[in-house]
Design an enzyme around this catalytic site. Structure first.
Site, PDB file in Angstrom:
ATOM      1  N   GLY C 109       0.839  -1.192   0.000  1.00 38.65           N
ATOM      2  CA  GLY C 109       0.000   0.000   0.000  1.00 38.65           C
ATOM      3  C   GLY C 109       0.858   1.218   0.000  1.00 38.65           C
ATOM      4  N   CYS C 110       0.196   2.361   0.036  1.00 38.08           N
ATOM      5  CA  CYS C 110       0.917   3.608  -0.133  1.00 38.08           C
ATOM      6  C   CYS C 110       1.751   3.912   1.091  1.00 38.08           C
ATOM      7  CB  CYS C 110      -0.059   4.744  -0.388  1.00 38.08           C
ATOM      8  SG  CYS C 110       0.784   6.235  -0.828  1.00 38.08           S
ATOM      9  N   VAL C 111       2.994   4.290   0.857  1.00 38.62           N
ATOM     10  CA  VAL C 111       3.846   4.701   1.965  1.00 38.62           C
ATOM     11  C   VAL C 111       3.797   6.215   2.107  1.00 38.62           C
ATOM     12  CG1 VAL C 111       5.337   2.729   1.889  1.00 38.62           C
ATOM     13  CG2 VAL C 111       5.845   4.674   0.446  1.00 38.62           C
TER      14      VAL C 111
END
Ligand code: SF4
Ligand code: SF4
Ligand code: SF4
Ligand code: SF4
Lengths: 394, 362, 111
Positions: C109-111
């Protein structure tokens, strides 16, 4: 050191070169040297050599460090681990030389010596740490009074414009609110437990220098409600000095509510507080005295369902410490999001899915015409109340 | 290495240090009491307080990706000329804060002698906001720092001089995740992929969550399937618009394709609420090749758009306002950019951009 | 590819120690993986790991942290259904450590 004919081309030209920066570090640092080699390879092959983001971290926190591993680590050992450490920047990006040098000392001892001042969200970014040195870096940073920023599905590092520290337009204390919010939500920042990321941004006036309306889930943008303050003498001076007031000021007012007949007259009820006239003659015009901010929510980049600009949730709020009213709103919103949010859905998409009207009702905010540009033009209305036949089962 | 005891003793959740200790005394004394500002010349601001006190600001460029040497150098300058105080802007410029007007020219002299241009104020091009690219991201379709460097080399005169109709904000993002505000800039340079992700059926069932991967696709192009009796996914290639979102959740679906990745150019976005308010960027050029190290196709395309705007825009007209006035048809003819089928939206809210009136410029 | 040595055998892991073949997982190995994270598995730790494994079995995904918290509260009471408690057990975060010990895919997922 590796040969870098392609990157060398980026040392030409007048703009300061990031390649020269990497080379400066690479002279004394193996990690930076590894990056230089790997980047040259990317330029040659036109592709990235970073693997999918990792999940390294420090004890006590669920975020703040982004793992980065090279897929050519054997060839470029320095780049094998190249993690990012997000350091929570100061409000308004103010520093002293002394404080920055201490960060440099720590970073030269343990990392690549390369940084971003600053990252897109606002953090002071240290670029290129080994997994083994993360705890040491954090220990030393925290001894110097620094903490990590956010990452993952939680509160991201809030950021604000220069505000009252150096801007006459600021309608509230952006630095103070930024600091207060950052401190209040430390747990949400360091131990992410939301459905997706959450960005706070604070701009002091509608010029919105931190791009809050484009980039934050929760944007607080300063504005005012009463009359623009006018200094007629200063206005006359601008005109004497050659300002084409008709073209450059009157005709550019979006609601044509300013007139000039030797002195300025503003029909304030029609003013949308767009800042144009104030920007053109800052010496003569200033925001009114009844100052506060507008809260807008839901901005985001395209991923997943398309880009959004933030939209108005609370048209006007006064902002004074201890900021209880705004924190009350945030609490209600997070409760709502906790109930309704789904994985990888930003709050803006969530609000669109449930409907802005339903959202406002759920968080207990007044529903006013100011939250839309026009009422709906489609008749598919989800009515929630209707009459029942009398005497029915009820 | 830090011992466990040290780790446990370390304080967490201290937050960023309070800003007060980083503020120059003139700023502290006049906090919230600024009266007006003037641009003395390009890159130099003077803010005057109610009290009559003045703080001067010299704005200088930075490549954002900087070494500690660079930081130490600007710290030396800050100590020499600014009592040790400096700040950064949200667009990665360095700002030196001076109490003494006489220090302005010597400071600028030193900066310029060391290859750090001064400018970026008022009706100019400020520093480019950008992302990580090949320097540090797994998702990148292009490099960001390299693009910024070559574009700013080309446009540097517009950084140093306030010679444009209005301020011009440029941003670069290396994939559709857009870690910068590129969707609301006067000009946006956006890296993109143009081919379908390649599925590694061997690794996928082991390291990816299939339901999350299926759900990640904005266009419902991904379906669960079985390959050789093992769970995996398949992509309906006709529905894929190469957004890379599936790769974000599933590392076994890489989308990078050196042959086809490249750059698109967008124009007419804006963040400030001034005049007509904020707006998204719109597509100008659907695709230009990745041609490192100096991306000549991209720099000449950007240069062309900027120069056409500089010649035709009226004072205080941002890119979006200029295009609004002349119309998109004229924008394409003035810039010589070809209008294609790709310019017409076909995603969710596509219809909103169709012309639904007979009113139009010829 | 890096390896994780356990019980005289060698298993594929990624550079952060996440198992590459979920079928390799067993309880004893989980306790060893925990040690690499500085975590000594107790009954309380197993409550979390077992929940993650059950959830994964049912839905083929790891739960969002907010769901983990809510379900922990439902099953074991509010004193176990909060972030603070989870970080006491897994000081570098339940997403990172508990998923690794449970042999689940590395969270993305987005960091
Ligand atoms: S947003 Fe407004 S108050 Fe803040 S720095 Fe910009 S112009 Fe000043
Ligand atoms: S702030 Fe904008 S709307 Fe209001 S008077 Fe000035 S130009 Fe007109
Ligand atoms: S825009 Fe895309 S490629 Fe660039 S840094 Fe962000 S996620 Fe990575
Ligand atoms: S790249 Fe985007 S559109 Fe294509 S399959 Fe992946 S998520 Fe769907």
């Amino acid at each position: 050191m590796s040969e870098t004919p392609l990157l060398d081309e980026l040392e030409k030209g007048q703009w300061p070169s990031f390649v020269s920066e990497i080379k400066k570090s690479a002279k004394k640092n193996k990690k930076a040297e590894g990056l230089l080699g790997q980047l040259e390879l990317s330029y040659k092959e036109k592709k990235t050599h970073w693997k999918h983001g990792g999940i390294v971290g420090v004890r006590g926190y669920g975020g703040g460090v982004i793992g980065r591993f090279s897929d050519v680590g054997e060839e470029f050992p320095g780049a094998a681990h190249f993690h990012t450490i997000r350091v929570n920047q100061t409000a308004g990006f103010f520093y002293t030389a002394e404080a920055l040098r201490k960060i440099c000392d720590i970073w030269d001892r343990h990392g690549s010596g390369l940084t971003n001042l600053h990252g897109s969200t606002g953090d002071l970014v240290l670029l290129g740490a080994d997994t083994d040195s993360l705890e040491d870096i954090f220990c030393e940073l925290s001894k110097e009074g620094w903490d990590l920023g956010g990452s993952g599905g939680g509160v991201r590092t809030p950021s604000c414009c220069v505000g009252p520290a150096r801007c006459e337009f600021s309608c509230y204390d952006t630095l103070a609110l930024n600091q207060d919010i950052t401190m209040t939500y430390q747990d949400e920042l360091h131990r992410p437990s939301f459905a997706y990321k959450w960005k706070f941004k604070f701009s002091g006036c509608p010029n919105d220098c931190v791009a809050a309306i484009a980039r934050s889930d929760f944007a607080v943008i300063g504005t005012w409600r009463d009359d623009i303050q006018i200094d007629q003498d200063a206005a006359a001076e601008y005109v004497q000095n050659g300002l084409d007031i008709q073209t450059d000021l009157l005709a550019k007012c979006p609601t044509r509510c300013i007139e000039w007949d030797g002195s300025l007259r503003i029909n304030n009820p029609d003013c949308t507080k767009c800042m144009h006239c104030i920007n053109v003659m800052p010496k003569a015009l200033r925001p009114g005295k009844d100052k506060g901010a507008c809260i807008l929510m839901g901005a985001k980049a395209p991923i997943v369902q398309g880009a959004l600009l933030a939209s108005v949730i609370v048209p006007f709020i006064r902002l004074q410490p201890p900021y209880d009213e705004i924190k009350g709103i945030i609490k209600k919103i997070w409760e709502f999001w906790d109930e309704n949010g789904v994985a990888r859905e930003r709050i803006g998409e969530c609000i669109q899915r449930v409907g802005l009207g339903n959202f406002l009702e759920a968080i207990g905010v007044e529903i006013s015409p100011q939250v839309v540009t026009q009422p709906r033009d489609n008749p598919y209305i989800f009515y929630e109340e209707y009459y029942e036949e009398e005497g029915g089962e009820g | 290495m830090a011992t466990l005891e040290e780790l446990k003793a370390r304080k967490t959740d201290i937050g960023p240090p309070p800003v007060e200790k980083f503020l120059h005394s003139i700023i502290k004394e006049n906090y919230g009491k600024w009266r007006y500002h003037e641009i003395l010349k390009s890159g130099v601001l003077a803010h005057t307080a109610e009290s009559g006190a003045v703080i001067y600001t010299v704005r200088a460029a930075s490549p954002r990706l900087i070494s500690t040497d660079f930081i130490r150098y600007i710290c030396d300058l800050a100590e020499k000329y600014c009592d040790g105080y400096l700040r950064f802007t949200s667009r990665n410029n360095v700002e030196f804060l001076l109490a003494n007007k006489d220090n302005i020219e010597p400071l600028i002299g030193e900066l310029e002698n060391n290859g750090i241009p001064v400018g970026g104020t008022g009706r100019s091009i400020s520093n480019i906001v950008h992302t990580q690219g090949w320097v540090h991201c797994h998702s990148a379709a292009t490099d960001a720092s390299g693009l910024v460097k070559v574009v700013m080399d080309e446009l540097i005169d517009h950084f140093k001089n306030e010679d444009l109709p209005a301020k011009l904000r440029i941003a670069v993002a290396c994939c559709l995740n857009m870690c910068g505000a590129v969707h609301c800039s006067d000009i946006a340079i956006l890296g993109l992929h143009r081919t379908v992700p390649k599925i590694d059926n061997e690794r996928l069932p082991k390291i990816c969550e299939i339901p999350s991967t299926v759900a990640s696709c904005p266009n419902a192009a991904i379906r669960p399937t079985f390959i050789d009796g093992k769970k995996s996914v398949k992509i309906d290639e006709d529905r894929c618009m190469y957004c890379g979102n599936c790769y974000t959740v599933c590392p076994a679906m890489p989308i990078a394709d050196p042959l086809n990745d490249g750059v698109s150019i967008w124009v007419g976005g804006k963040v400030a609420n001034t005049r007509q308010g904020p707006s998204f960027t719109k597509l100008a050029i659907p695709f230009l090749p990745n041609n490192p190290p100096r991306w000549p196709e991209v720099t000449s395309a950007i240069k062309n758009i900027v120069e056409v705007y500089a010649r035709n825009g009226k004072k205080y007209e941002r890119m979006a306002e200029w295009i609004d006035r002349i119309g998109w048809t004229k924008f394409f003819s003035l810039t010589g950019i070809q209008f294609t089928k790709y310019h017409i939206d076909d995603f969710k809210h596509a219809g909103l951009s169709y012309r639904r009136t007979t009113q139009m410029r010829s | 590819m890096p390896n994780f040595e356990f019980g005289g055998k060698s298993y594929d892991v990624d550079e952060e120690g996440y198992l590459q073949n979920p079928e390799d997982w067993n309880k004893e190995m989980a306790e060893e993986i925990a040690k690499t994270e500085g975590v000594e598995m107790t009954e309380k730790h197993w409550e979390v790991v077992n929940f993650l494994k059950d959830y994964y079995k049912e839905y083929q995904i790891a739960p969002m942290i907010k769901i983990l918290i809510k379900e922990m509260a439902k099953m074991f009471g509010p004193e176990k259904g909060n972030n603070k408690y989870l970080y006491e057990l897994y000081p570098s975060g339940p997403a990172k450590q508990a998923c690794k010990i449970a042999g689940l895919p590395k969270p993305t997922g987005c960091v």
